[in-house]
Design a protein around this motif. Structure first.
Motif, PDB file in Angstrom:
ATOM      1  N   GLN A 123      33.826  41.970  38.114  1.00 24.56           N
ATOM      2  CA  GLN A 123      33.119  42.513  36.952  1.00 24.56           C
ATOM      3  C   GLN A 123      34.088  43.088  35.932  1.00 24.56           C
ATOM      4  N   MET A 124      35.294  43.402  36.339  1.00 27.33           N
ATOM      5  CA  MET A 124      36.235  44.086  35.484  1.00 27.33           C
ATOM      6  C   MET A 124      37.262  43.108  34.924  1.00 27.33           C
ATOM      7  N   THR A 125      37.381  43.084  33.599  1.00 22.78           N
ATOM      8  CA  THR A 125      38.430  42.310  32.945  1.00 22.78           C
ATOM      9  C   THR A 125      39.148  43.236  31.967  1.00 22.78           C
ATOM     10  N   ALA A 178      40.703  48.162  41.313  1.00 19.96           N
ATOM     11  CA  ALA A 178      39.644  47.263  41.791  1.00 19.96           C
ATOM     12  C   ALA A 178      40.255  46.079  42.534  1.00 19.96           C
ATOM     13  N   GLN A 179      41.338  45.538  42.013  1.00 12.49           N
ATOM     14  CA  GLN A 179      41.997  44.416  42.684  1.00 12.49           C
ATOM     15  C   GLN A 179      42.638  44.881  43.999  1.00 12.49           C
ATOM     16  N   GLY A 180      43.163  46.107  44.020  1.00 13.43           N
ATOM     17  CA  GLY A 180      43.744  46.656  45.247  1.00 13.43           C
ATOM     18  C   GLY A 180      42.698  46.857  46.329  1.00 13.43           C
ATOM     19  N   MET A 188      52.185  46.973  24.437  1.00 12.62           N
ATOM     20  CA  MET A 188      51.240  46.560  25.465  1.00 12.62           C
ATOM     21  C   MET A 188      51.655  47.182  26.792  1.00 12.62           C
ATOM     22  N   GLU A 189      50.667  47.415  27.638  1.00 16.88           N
ATOM     23  CA  GLU A 189      50.920  47.979  28.963  1.00 16.88           C
ATOM     24  C   GLU A 189      51.288  46.865  29.944  1.00 16.88           C
ATOM     25  N   PRO A 192      46.312  52.533  29.332  1.00 10.08           N
ATOM     26  CA  PRO A 192      46.839  52.665  30.697  1.00 10.08           C
ATOM     27  C   PRO A 192      45.738  52.939  31.719  1.00 10.08           C
ATOM     28  N   GLU A 193      44.691  53.659  31.313  1.00 11.90           N
ATOM     29  CA  GLU A 193      43.599  53.966  32.229  1.00 11.90           C
ATOM     30  C   GLU A 193      42.818  52.704  32.596  1.00 11.90           C
ATOM     31  N   GLN A 194      42.566  51.837  31.597  1.00  8.39           N
ATOM     32  CA  GLN A 194      41.855  50.584  31.865  1.00  8.39           C
ATOM     33  C   GLN A 194      42.672  49.691  32.800  1.00  8.39           C
ATOM     34  N   LEU A 195      43.972  49.615  32.547  1.00  8.17           N
ATOM     35  CA  LEU A 195      44.838  48.798  33.390  1.00  8.17           C
ATOM     36  C   LEU A 195      44.869  49.349  34.810  1.00  8.17           C
TER      37      LEU A 195
END
Length: 192
Positions: free
Chosen positions: A80-82, A99-101, A175-176, A90-93
């Motif tokens: 669901q998260m992109t 979520a991937q972890g 970019m992060e 940085p918070e979104q990343l």
């Protein structure tokens, strides 16, 4: 007349350089966003393989319902998260990586369940899925490394003088990068 020709020539050189600098920044930014899309594509490939892996393991380990539920929930959250790398905080990343972890941890638990079922470990379909997941994890790692390399180059370009002036005028922002998950700092324990 001679001074005006020199001034026009200098302005033309500056204009040509400015156009070249702008186009270079756009090009490297597009490479970075493409690399980010490749990272997300690799994560999506992993998410697409998971239902097949879960169904294969379910056939052998019907009573491990909690593990299946965790994998399914983690997969749903991760898909669901992109992220939009050109406009990412940085918070979104960090949230995307978490979520991937969580999905990776749930997969590890699912694969650990399979260790208790010798028939499953020998199943050709399961072995193929395991190989595909391993390959996918390698693709994710390569895609993240490429993304970080391109983002580093992009950030260097837009932060270096005098391009930083044009970058700020035209709205280019740093970019992060993807960073290692905090849990990756601890070596996993292997128990037999």
């Amino acid at each position: 007349m001679k001074k005006s020709t020199i001034i026009i020539a200098v302005l033309a050189i500056i204009a040509i350089w400015a156009v070249s600098a702008y186009n270079g920044m756009v090009g490297i930014q597009e490479e970075a966003t493409n690399a980010a899309a490749n990272v997300q594509s690799a994560y999506q490939r992993r998410a697409d393989l998971i239902p097949n892996l879960v169904e294969t393991v379910k056939g052998y380990a019907a009573h491990e319902e909690n593990t299946f539920k965790e994998v399914t929930e983690a997969r749903a959250k991760a898909t669901q998260m992109t992220i939009d790398p050109s406009n990412c905080t940085p918070e979104q990343l960090q949230a995307f990586q978490e979520a991937q972890g969580q999905l990776g941890a749930a997969l590890g638990k699912l694969l650990a369940v399979s260790e208790n079922y010798p028939e499953l470990k020998a199943n050709e379909q399961f072995m193929d899925l395991q190989k595909q997941l391993e390959g996918t994890e390698n693709r994710i790692n390569e895609a993240r490394n490429k993304f970080n390399a391109v983002v580093t180059e992009y950030n260097k370009q837009i932060r270096s003088f005098p391009k930083n002036i044009f970058a700020s005028i035209f709205g280019f922002r740093t970019m992060e990068k993807f960073a290692a998950d905090a849990a990756a700092q601890n070596a996993p324990s292997v128990k037999f």
